[in-house]
Design a protein around this motif. Structure first.
Motif, PDB file in Angstrom:
ATOM      1  N   PRO A   1     146.130  22.505-123.332  1.00  0.00           N
ATOM      2  CA  PRO A   1     144.764  22.982-123.577  1.00  0.00           C
ATOM      3  C   PRO A   1     144.761  24.178-124.517  1.00  0.00           C
ATOM      4  O   PRO A   1     145.751  24.905-124.617  1.00  0.00           O
ATOM      5  CB  PRO A   1     144.275  23.379-122.173  1.00  0.00           C
ATOM      6  CG  PRO A   1     145.520  23.703-121.423  1.00  0.00           C
ATOM      7  CD  PRO A   1     146.569  22.764-121.951  1.00  0.00           C
ATOM      8  N   PRO A   2     143.645  24.415-125.218  1.00  0.00           N
ATOM      9  CA  PRO A   2     143.556  25.588-126.101  1.00  0.00           C
ATOM     10  C   PRO A   2     143.526  26.877-125.301  1.00  0.00           C
ATOM     11  O   PRO A   2     143.172  26.890-124.120  1.00  0.00           O
ATOM     12  CB  PRO A   2     142.229  25.362-126.843  1.00  0.00           C
ATOM     13  CG  PRO A   2     141.436  24.484-125.936  1.00  0.00           C
ATOM     14  CD  PRO A   2     142.414  23.599-125.247  1.00  0.00           C
ATOM     15  N   GLU A   3     143.899  27.988-125.935  1.00  0.00           N
ATOM     16  CA  GLU A   3     143.991  29.272-125.247  1.00  0.00           C
ATOM     17  C   GLU A   3     142.654  29.721-124.665  1.00  0.00           C
ATOM     18  O   GLU A   3     142.608  30.399-123.645  1.00  0.00           O
ATOM     19  CB  GLU A   3     144.530  30.342-126.193  1.00  0.00           C
ATOM     20  CG  GLU A   3     146.003  30.171-126.526  1.00  0.00           C
ATOM     21  CD  GLU A   3     146.561  31.391-127.239  1.00  0.00           C
ATOM     22  OE1 GLU A   3     145.850  32.410-127.302  1.00  0.00           O
ATOM     23  OE2 GLU A   3     147.694  31.314-127.727  1.00  0.00           O
ATOM     24  N   CYS A   4     141.557  29.341-125.307  1.00  0.00           N
ATOM     25  CA  CYS A   4     140.247  29.763-124.826  1.00  0.00           C
ATOM     26  C   CYS A   4     139.883  29.086-123.502  1.00  0.00           C
ATOM     27  O   CYS A   4     138.998  29.548-122.782  1.00  0.00           O
ATOM     28  CB  CYS A   4     139.168  29.475-125.867  1.00  0.00           C
ATOM     29  SG  CYS A   4     139.014  27.738-126.309  1.00  0.00           S
ATOM     30  N   VAL A   5     140.565  27.995-123.182  1.00  0.00           N
ATOM     31  CA  VAL A   5     140.287  27.254-121.943  1.00  0.00           C
ATOM     32  C   VAL A   5     141.203  27.728-120.824  1.00  0.00           C
ATOM     33  O   VAL A   5     140.764  28.022-119.721  1.00  0.00           O
ATOM     34  CB  VAL A   5     140.449  25.740-122.167  1.00  0.00           C
ATOM     35  CG1 VAL A   5     140.288  24.985-120.849  1.00  0.00           C
ATOM     36  CG2 VAL A   5     139.445  25.248-123.192  1.00  0.00           C
ATOM     37  N   GLY A   6     142.495  27.804-121.097  1.00  0.00           N
ATOM     38  CA  GLY A   6     143.440  28.313-120.114  1.00  0.00           C
ATOM     39  C   GLY A   6     143.953  27.263-119.167  1.00  0.00           C
ATOM     40  O   GLY A   6     145.143  27.173-118.898  1.00  0.00           O
TER      41      GLY A   6
ATOM     42  N   ASP B   1     151.427  36.026-124.887  1.00  0.00           N
ATOM     43  CA  ASP B   1     151.797  34.645-124.558  1.00  0.00           C
ATOM     44  C   ASP B   1     151.135  34.263-123.239  1.00  0.00           C
ATOM     45  O   ASP B   1     151.759  34.209-122.192  1.00  0.00           O
ATOM     46  CB  ASP B   1     153.318  34.511-124.449  1.00  0.00           C
ATOM     47  CG  ASP B   1     153.752  33.057-124.253  1.00  0.00           C
ATOM     48  OD1 ASP B   1     152.937  32.164-124.540  1.00  0.00           O
ATOM     49  OD2 ASP B   1     154.898  32.831-123.791  1.00  0.00           O
ATOM     50  N   VAL B   2     149.824  34.008-123.269  1.00  0.00           N
ATOM     51  CA  VAL B   2     149.070  33.632-122.075  1.00  0.00           C
ATOM     52  C   VAL B   2     149.387  32.182-121.723  1.00  0.00           C
ATOM     53  O   VAL B   2     149.298  31.301-122.583  1.00  0.00           O
ATOM     54  CB  VAL B   2     147.555  33.782-122.309  1.00  0.00           C
ATOM     55  CG1 VAL B   2     146.780  33.390-121.059  1.00  0.00           C
ATOM     56  CG2 VAL B   2     147.235  35.204-122.720  1.00  0.00           C
ATOM     57  N   PRO B   3     149.785  31.915-120.481  1.00  0.00           N
ATOM     58  CA  PRO B   3     150.152  30.534-120.135  1.00  0.00           C
ATOM     59  C   PRO B   3     148.952  29.598-120.165  1.00  0.00           C
ATOM     60  O   PRO B   3     147.861  29.944-119.693  1.00  0.00           O
ATOM     61  CB  PRO B   3     150.709  30.670-118.711  1.00  0.00           C
ATOM     62  CG  PRO B   3     150.090  31.918-118.176  1.00  0.00           C
ATOM     63  CD  PRO B   3     149.944  32.839-119.346  1.00  0.00           C
ATOM     64  N   GLN B   4     149.165  28.414-120.717  1.00  0.00           N
ATOM     65  CA  GLN B   4     148.157  27.356-120.717  1.00  0.00           C
ATOM     66  C   GLN B   4     148.600  26.293-119.720  1.00  0.00           C
ATOM     67  O   GLN B   4     149.718  25.777-119.815  1.00  0.00           O
ATOM     68  CB  GLN B   4     148.013  26.749-122.117  1.00  0.00           C
ATOM     69  CG  GLN B   4     147.805  27.767-123.222  1.00  0.00           C
ATOM     70  CD  GLN B   4     146.601  28.656-122.966  1.00  0.00           C
ATOM     71  OE1 GLN B   4     145.501  28.176-122.730  1.00  0.00           O
ATOM     72  NE2 GLN B   4     146.816  29.963-123.009  1.00  0.00           N
ATOM     73  N   ILE B   5     147.738  25.965-118.779  1.00  0.00           N
ATOM     74  CA  ILE B   5     148.095  25.078-117.680  1.00  0.00           C
ATOM     75  C   ILE B   5     147.285  23.784-117.774  1.00  0.00           C
ATOM     76  O   ILE B   5     146.059  23.827-117.873  1.00  0.00           O
ATOM     77  CB  ILE B   5     147.840  25.733-116.313  1.00  0.00           C
ATOM     78  CG1 ILE B   5     148.408  27.152-116.278  1.00  0.00           C
ATOM     79  CG2 ILE B   5     148.423  24.875-115.196  1.00  0.00           C
ATOM     80  CD1 ILE B   5     149.892  27.237-116.489  1.00  0.00           C
TER      81      ILE B   5
ATOM     82  N   LEU C   1     140.425  34.516-113.486  1.00  0.00           N
ATOM     83  CA  LEU C   1     141.385  35.555-113.853  1.00  0.00           C
ATOM     84  C   LEU C   1     141.780  35.450-115.315  1.00  0.00           C
ATOM     85  O   LEU C   1     141.929  36.468-116.012  1.00  0.00           O
ATOM     86  CB  LEU C   1     142.630  35.457-112.963  1.00  0.00           C
ATOM     87  CG  LEU C   1     142.434  35.840-111.498  1.00  0.00           C
ATOM     88  CD1 LEU C   1     143.704  35.555-110.707  1.00  0.00           C
ATOM     89  CD2 LEU C   1     142.059  37.317-111.369  1.00  0.00           C
ATOM     90  N   HIS C   2     141.943  34.217-115.780  1.00  0.00           N
ATOM     91  CA  HIS C   2     142.313  33.993-117.173  1.00  0.00           C
ATOM     92  C   HIS C   2     141.233  34.554-118.100  1.00  0.00           C
ATOM     93  O   HIS C   2     141.537  35.273-119.067  1.00  0.00           O
ATOM     94  CB  HIS C   2     142.498  32.499-117.417  1.00  0.00           C
ATOM     95  CG  HIS C   2     142.774  32.148-118.843  1.00  0.00           C
ATOM     96  ND1 HIS C   2     144.018  32.247-119.412  1.00  0.00           N
ATOM     97  CD2 HIS C   2     141.951  31.690-119.837  1.00  0.00           C
ATOM     98  CE1 HIS C   2     143.961  31.868-120.675  1.00  0.00           C
ATOM     99  NE2 HIS C   2     142.720  31.527-120.954  1.00  0.00           N
ATOM    100  N   ASN C   3     139.967  34.274-117.805  1.00  0.00           N
ATOM    101  CA  ASN C   3     138.869  34.749-118.655  1.00  0.00           C
ATOM    102  C   ASN C   3     138.726  36.270-118.597  1.00  0.00           C
ATOM    103  O   ASN C   3     138.444  36.923-119.610  1.00  0.00           O
ATOM    104  CB  ASN C   3     137.566  34.077-118.238  1.00  0.00           C
ATOM    105  CG  ASN C   3     137.536  32.599-118.562  1.00  0.00           C
ATOM    106  OD1 ASN C   3     138.229  32.157-119.479  1.00  0.00           O
ATOM    107  ND2 ASN C   3     136.758  31.825-117.817  1.00  0.00           N
ATOM    108  N   LEU C   4     138.932  36.840-117.416  1.00  0.00           N
ATOM    109  CA  LEU C   4     138.870  38.294-117.290  1.00  0.00           C
ATOM    110  C   LEU C   4     139.982  38.959-118.098  1.00  0.00           C
ATOM    111  O   LEU C   4     139.766  39.992-118.754  1.00  0.00           O
ATOM    112  CB  LEU C   4     138.977  38.700-115.815  1.00  0.00           C
ATOM    113  CG  LEU C   4     137.750  38.434-114.945  1.00  0.00           C
ATOM    114  CD1 LEU C   4     138.064  38.721-113.469  1.00  0.00           C
ATOM    115  CD2 LEU C   4     136.571  39.296-115.397  1.00  0.00           C
ATOM    116  N   ASN C   5     141.172  38.368-118.051  1.00  0.00           N
ATOM    117  CA  ASN C   5     142.288  38.916-118.824  1.00  0.00           C
ATOM    118  C   ASN C   5     142.021  38.852-120.323  1.00  0.00           C
ATOM    119  O   ASN C   5     142.356  39.781-121.074  1.00  0.00           O
ATOM    120  CB  ASN C   5     143.585  38.167-118.488  1.00  0.00           C
ATOM    121  CG  ASN C   5     144.147  38.578-117.142  1.00  0.00           C
ATOM    122  OD1 ASN C   5     143.909  39.682-116.676  1.00  0.00           O
ATOM    123  ND2 ASN C   5     144.900  37.687-116.522  1.00  0.00           N
TER     124      ASN C   5
END
Length: 385
Positions: A368-373, A314-318, A282-286
């Motif tokens: 983690p970096p935003e590209c990873v999520g 502001d995409v959450p990084q988990i 879902l993160h990558n699709l978004n």
């Protein structure tokens, strides 16, 4: 405990944790194995790591409530009080060395739990439910959990639970509908009933009534609260310590005892990989949708598209630090209701040691970096030592 992190390390950890909005402690169900979670918490507490959100199922809900319902200086003592209370019954005066003797002792301890209940937790009913009249108070469970309510009210300050400083969520299942739900202090006021509902495992324990509905143990549907955390629309950058008591991985059984143990491990283990894979997808699709919408002229964007772009700013990084209890060779399928003091201390010490080792891997705590999520670290899988 001698292997406490070196002086000054807590300050370094505090710097690593600054980018996170939420520090979560996610506690799986697992009965007597829950002392492992108490050991984990003691090590986190000594390292200066304080959870702002505690979420649990079954015994994890009890541990979470005790932590959430006390001031920081009292949390470990209250946890120790609970575990020493329920495990204070003596099993053998002396246990010879050797795995076979520990197995016999543990089996005897589990039998004592089944026949006599646990101090401060539950007691066998005077009338076996199979011989009780339908609709009678004791017709749907083998044990009465009135003692647990007294224990919880003694160890948990519900005013602290509900004052908004920390968030507590506990999972349970509606008996009539089969629907899984979380009782969440961010949404409603919690008390002992909500925690008891999360731990009302049938047919041992009776369902708990809350607002004219009856609830059973959340582990019947899902034994880990991780999914609830990930589903929150308000979720922001989060470091989650997920503490599991049953391992999805294990050896091929070679006898019926091992079959029973492996069956229980698989049934109650977390589906962490499925949850994290879904979140990443879902993160990558978004992210792809976000990039595509940026190519659309602003005047041509719909209200929903503009709202989505604003949300994606502001995409959450988990980051999930995953600790899993590793059973000893002499433990059987009764390990979750074997509450002897010796086993409790072993479980507590294992949780403490595993956490101290985990916290030595400082990069695991970094956002983690935003590209990873999302990232997941498991010391039992990732650490070669």
């Amino acid at each position: 405990m001698k292997d406490i992190p070196e002086a000054g390390r807590s300050q370094h950890i505090a710097e690593i944790l600054k980018p996170y909005h939420t520090i979560a402690l996610v506690l799986q169900g697992g009965g007597a194995l829950g002392a492992y979670q108490a050991g984990v918490f003691e090590a986190l507490h000594e390292a200066g790591i304080s959870a702002s959100w505690l979420s649990g199922v079954s015994i994890g809900a009890i541990n979470a409530a005790i932590i959430a319902g006390n001031k920081p200086g009292d949390q470990v003592d209250r946890l120790r009080d609970f575990w020493e209370t329920v495990s204070k019954r003596k099993v053998w005066a002396f246990t010879p060395e050797g795995d076979i003797f520990r197995r016999w002792r543990n089996q005897h301890s589990a039998l004592m739990t089944m026949t006599a209940g646990l101090p401060g937790f539950f007691a066998p009913r005077q009338t076996n439910p199979w011989f009780a009249m339908a609709g009678a108070a004791g017709a749907t469970s083998f044990y009465d959990t009135a003692e647990l309510e007294i224990t919880l009210n003694r160890l948990v300050d519900w005013r602290i639970v509900n004052n908004g400083e920390r968030r507590l969520s506990v999972g349970a299942v509606n008996v009539a509908t089969g629907n899984f739900r979380y009782f969440d202090s961010a949404l409603e006021e919690l008390d002992a009933r909500h925690v008891m509902a999360s731990g009302a495992l049938p047919p041992a324990f009776p369902p708990v009534e809350i607002d004219n509905d009856f609830y059973w143990d959340g582990g019947i549907v899902s034994n880990t609260p991780l999914q609830y955390l990930l589903e929150q629309d308000t979720l922001r950058d989060t470091l989650a310590f997920q503490i599991d008591l049953f391992s999805a991985r294990g050896a091929l059984p070679r006898d019926m005892g091992a079959v029973m143990t492996r069956h229980k491990d698989i049934m109650y283990s977390s589906r962490t990989r499925n949850n994290t894979d879904t979140f990443r997808r879902l993160h990558n699709l978004n992210l792809r949708l976000h990039d595509a919408l940026l190519k659309v002229p602003e005047a041509d964007r719909s209200v929903e598209e503009k709202a989505f772009l604003h949300q994606m700013e502001d995409v959450p990084q988990i980051n999930i630090v995953h600790l899993i209890y590793q059973p000893r060779i002499y433990e059987s399928d009764a390990k979750d209701y074997e509450f002897s003091g010796m086993s409790m201390r072993e479980h507590w010490a294992s949780g403490y040691r595993d956490t101290v080792r985990t916290l030595q891997h400082r990069p695991w705590l970094e956002k983690p970096p935003e590209c990873v999520g999302m990232t997941v670290h498991d010391i039992h899988r990732d650490d070669p030592t």
